[in-house]
Write a protein that holds these residues in place. Structure first.
Motif, PDB file in Angstrom:
ATOM      1  N   CYS A   4      -9.051  10.244  22.319  1.00  0.00           N
ATOM      2  CA  CYS A   4      -9.799   8.982  22.244  1.00  0.00           C
ATOM      3  C   CYS A   4     -10.077   8.481  23.666  1.00  0.00           C
ATOM      4  O   CYS A   4      -9.150   8.298  24.461  1.00  0.00           O
ATOM      5  CB  CYS A   4      -9.015   7.937  21.451  1.00  0.00           C
ATOM      6  SG  CYS A   4      -9.741   6.288  21.553  1.00  0.00           S
ATOM      7  N   LEU A   5     -11.362   8.269  23.951  1.00  0.00           N
ATOM      8  CA  LEU A   5     -11.775   7.828  25.286  1.00  0.00           C
ATOM      9  C   LEU A   5     -11.067   6.539  25.703  1.00  0.00           C
ATOM     10  O   LEU A   5     -10.552   6.429  26.825  1.00  0.00           O
ATOM     11  CB  LEU A   5     -13.300   7.627  25.290  1.00  0.00           C
ATOM     12  CG  LEU A   5     -13.929   7.031  26.541  1.00  0.00           C
ATOM     13  CD1 LEU A   5     -13.717   7.945  27.741  1.00  0.00           C
ATOM     14  CD2 LEU A   5     -15.410   6.770  26.311  1.00  0.00           C
ATOM     15  N   PHE A   6     -11.058   5.545  24.821  1.00  0.00           N
ATOM     16  CA  PHE A   6     -10.500   4.247  25.222  1.00  0.00           C
ATOM     17  C   PHE A   6      -8.971   4.287  25.292  1.00  0.00           C
ATOM     18  O   PHE A   6      -8.376   3.574  26.111  1.00  0.00           O
ATOM     19  CB  PHE A   6     -11.010   3.127  24.312  1.00  0.00           C
ATOM     20  CG  PHE A   6     -12.447   2.740  24.600  1.00  0.00           C
ATOM     21  CD1 PHE A   6     -13.187   3.355  25.607  1.00  0.00           C
ATOM     22  CD2 PHE A   6     -13.065   1.732  23.855  1.00  0.00           C
ATOM     23  CE1 PHE A   6     -14.513   2.990  25.868  1.00  0.00           C
ATOM     24  CE2 PHE A   6     -14.388   1.357  24.114  1.00  0.00           C
ATOM     25  CZ  PHE A   6     -15.110   1.988  25.120  1.00  0.00           C
ATOM     26  N   ASP A  30     -17.966  -2.375  31.278  1.00  0.00           N
ATOM     27  CA  ASP A  30     -18.746  -1.414  30.500  1.00  0.00           C
ATOM     28  C   ASP A  30     -19.544  -0.543  31.470  1.00  0.00           C
ATOM     29  O   ASP A  30     -20.123  -1.040  32.438  1.00  0.00           O
ATOM     30  CB  ASP A  30     -19.686  -2.146  29.539  1.00  0.00           C
ATOM     31  CG  ASP A  30     -20.241  -1.215  28.470  1.00  0.00           C
ATOM     32  OD1 ASP A  30     -19.900  -1.399  27.288  1.00  0.00           O
ATOM     33  OD2 ASP A  30     -21.019  -0.289  28.816  1.00  0.00           O
ATOM     34  N   ILE A  31     -19.580   0.751  31.195  1.00  0.00           N
ATOM     35  CA  ILE A  31     -20.245   1.703  32.084  1.00  0.00           C
ATOM     36  C   ILE A  31     -21.775   1.545  32.053  1.00  0.00           C
ATOM     37  O   ILE A  31     -22.454   1.909  33.007  1.00  0.00           O
ATOM     38  CB  ILE A  31     -19.786   3.142  31.716  1.00  0.00           C
ATOM     39  CG1 ILE A  31     -19.884   4.071  32.902  1.00  0.00           C
ATOM     40  CG2 ILE A  31     -20.507   3.686  30.498  1.00  0.00           C
ATOM     41  CD1 ILE A  31     -19.133   5.388  32.711  1.00  0.00           C
ATOM     42  N   HIS A  32     -22.301   0.983  30.979  1.00  0.00           N
ATOM     43  CA  HIS A  32     -23.743   0.700  30.859  1.00  0.00           C
ATOM     44  C   HIS A  32     -23.933  -0.778  30.514  1.00  0.00           C
ATOM     45  O   HIS A  32     -24.245  -1.113  29.354  1.00  0.00           O
ATOM     46  CB  HIS A  32     -24.390   1.588  29.782  1.00  0.00           C
ATOM     47  CG  HIS A  32     -24.400   3.037  30.126  1.00  0.00           C
ATOM     48  ND1 HIS A  32     -23.898   4.006  29.287  1.00  0.00           N
ATOM     49  CD2 HIS A  32     -24.842   3.691  31.232  1.00  0.00           C
ATOM     50  CE1 HIS A  32     -24.025   5.202  29.860  1.00  0.00           C
ATOM     51  NE2 HIS A  32     -24.592   5.036  31.041  1.00  0.00           N
ATOM     52  N   PRO A  33     -23.754  -1.637  31.506  1.00  0.00           N
ATOM     53  CA  PRO A  33     -23.796  -3.079  31.210  1.00  0.00           C
ATOM     54  C   PRO A  33     -25.164  -3.533  30.703  1.00  0.00           C
ATOM     55  O   PRO A  33     -26.189  -3.072  31.196  1.00  0.00           O
ATOM     56  CB  PRO A  33     -23.475  -3.729  32.568  1.00  0.00           C
ATOM     57  CG  PRO A  33     -23.722  -2.676  33.596  1.00  0.00           C
ATOM     58  CD  PRO A  33     -23.496  -1.362  32.927  1.00  0.00           C
ATOM     59  N   THR A  95     -20.309   3.188  18.802  1.00  0.00           N
ATOM     60  CA  THR A  95     -20.342   4.563  19.315  1.00  0.00           C
ATOM     61  C   THR A  95     -18.962   5.046  19.756  1.00  0.00           C
ATOM     62  O   THR A  95     -18.731   6.248  19.818  1.00  0.00           O
ATOM     63  CB  THR A  95     -21.300   4.684  20.515  1.00  0.00           C
ATOM     64  OG1 THR A  95     -20.904   3.764  21.525  1.00  0.00           O
ATOM     65  CG2 THR A  95     -22.741   4.392  20.097  1.00  0.00           C
ATOM     66  N   VAL A  96     -18.073   4.116  20.097  1.00  0.00           N
ATOM     67  CA  VAL A  96     -16.712   4.498  20.492  1.00  0.00           C
ATOM     68  C   VAL A  96     -15.760   3.982  19.421  1.00  0.00           C
ATOM     69  O   VAL A  96     -15.728   2.779  19.122  1.00  0.00           O
ATOM     70  CB  VAL A  96     -16.339   3.923  21.877  1.00  0.00           C
ATOM     71  CG1 VAL A  96     -14.905   4.296  22.235  1.00  0.00           C
ATOM     72  CG2 VAL A  96     -17.296   4.432  22.950  1.00  0.00           C
ATOM     73  N   HIS A  97     -15.011   4.918  18.852  1.00  0.00           N
ATOM     74  CA  HIS A  97     -14.212   4.570  17.681  1.00  0.00           C
ATOM     75  C   HIS A  97     -12.778   4.206  18.053  1.00  0.00           C
ATOM     76  O   HIS A  97     -11.799   4.824  17.598  1.00  0.00           O
ATOM     77  CB  HIS A  97     -14.333   5.686  16.639  1.00  0.00           C
ATOM     78  CG  HIS A  97     -15.760   5.846  16.199  1.00  0.00           C
ATOM     79  ND1 HIS A  97     -16.370   4.981  15.313  1.00  0.00           N
ATOM     80  CD2 HIS A  97     -16.730   6.692  16.628  1.00  0.00           C
ATOM     81  CE1 HIS A  97     -17.643   5.318  15.171  1.00  0.00           C
ATOM     82  NE2 HIS A  97     -17.894   6.349  15.964  1.00  0.00           N
ATOM     83  N   VAL A 101     -13.852  -5.392  21.944  1.00  0.00           N
ATOM     84  CA  VAL A 101     -14.647  -6.618  21.953  1.00  0.00           C
ATOM     85  C   VAL A 101     -15.505  -6.600  23.214  1.00  0.00           C
ATOM     86  O   VAL A 101     -14.976  -6.496  24.328  1.00  0.00           O
ATOM     87  CB  VAL A 101     -13.745  -7.875  21.964  1.00  0.00           C
ATOM     88  CG1 VAL A 101     -14.594  -9.140  22.000  1.00  0.00           C
ATOM     89  CG2 VAL A 101     -12.820  -7.891  20.752  1.00  0.00           C
ATOM     90  N   HIS A 102     -16.825  -6.665  23.024  1.00  0.00           N
ATOM     91  CA  HIS A 102     -17.712  -6.812  24.176  1.00  0.00           C
ATOM     92  C   HIS A 102     -17.696  -8.274  24.610  1.00  0.00           C
ATOM     93  O   HIS A 102     -17.770  -9.172  23.758  1.00  0.00           O
ATOM     94  CB  HIS A 102     -19.162  -6.478  23.797  1.00  0.00           C
ATOM     95  CG  HIS A 102     -19.416  -5.059  23.402  1.00  0.00           C
ATOM     96  ND1 HIS A 102     -20.036  -4.159  24.238  1.00  0.00           N
ATOM     97  CD2 HIS A 102     -19.161  -4.389  22.251  1.00  0.00           C
ATOM     98  CE1 HIS A 102     -20.154  -2.988  23.623  1.00  0.00           C
ATOM     99  NE2 HIS A 102     -19.635  -3.098  22.409  1.00  0.00           N
ATOM    100  N   VAL A 103     -17.629  -8.516  25.900  1.00  0.00           N
ATOM    101  CA  VAL A 103     -17.801  -9.871  26.435  1.00  0.00           C
ATOM    102  C   VAL A 103     -19.021  -9.821  27.355  1.00  0.00           C
ATOM    103  O   VAL A 103     -19.026  -9.083  28.345  1.00  0.00           O
ATOM    104  CB  VAL A 103     -16.574 -10.362  27.219  1.00  0.00           C
ATOM    105  CG1 VAL A 103     -16.790 -11.798  27.715  1.00  0.00           C
ATOM    106  CG2 VAL A 103     -15.318 -10.282  26.355  1.00  0.00           C
TER     107      VAL A 103
END
Ligand code: AMP
Ligand code: ZN
Length: 112
Positions: A4-6, A30-33, A95-97, A101-103
């Motif tokens: 798992c990436l995260f 995030d790598i793609h803000p 996309t990432v399982h 939470v995105h901020v």
């Protein structure tokens, strides 16, 4: 969880720009803000998505949201406002399982 990436970011095996971490959560850029400020807040424990959460995860979910709010405040966005997003499943674009939470902050955000 292996592969798992995260989980790998949380354990330091894969590099990320970490902005906050404690016993329970890790937050990194995030790598793609999609906004001037875009971080992901994740629990250290692996949970694939919100759909897999149960009563036993209530405290962890609370700490995740509190951390998101604290990070936004510490970065100076409380007055301007910020957005917290949890994508769950295919149609939401997850996309990432590993639950995250995105901020988002730093500009006037469109909706949805
Ligand atoms: P979601 O669409 O909600 O699953 O969001 C996954 C997010 O993870 C996306 O915004 C990606 O840009 C971000 N992401 C993917 N890989 C990495 C990485 N190695 N480091 C930081 N962010 C990442
Ligand atoms: Zn994981």
């Amino acid at each position: 969880m292996d592969g798992c990436l995260f989980c790998s970011i949380a354990s330091g095996q894969i590099p990320a720009t970490i902005v906050y971490q404690d016993e329970d959560v890790v937050a990194f850029r995030d790598i793609h803000p999609v906004a001037p400020f875009h971080v992901l807040v994740i629990p250290r424990v692996h949970l694939a998505s919100l759909a897999d959460a149960s009563e036993a995860d209530a405290a962890m979910l609370g700490r995740l949201m509190l951390a998101a709010g604290r990070i936004a405040r510490d970065e100076g966005f409380e007055g301007r406002g910020y957005r917290t997003i949890v994508n769950t499943g295919a149609e939401a674009g997850q996309t990432v399982h590993h639950l995250h939470v995105h901020v988002l902050a730093g500009k006037t955000l469109s909706w949805p």
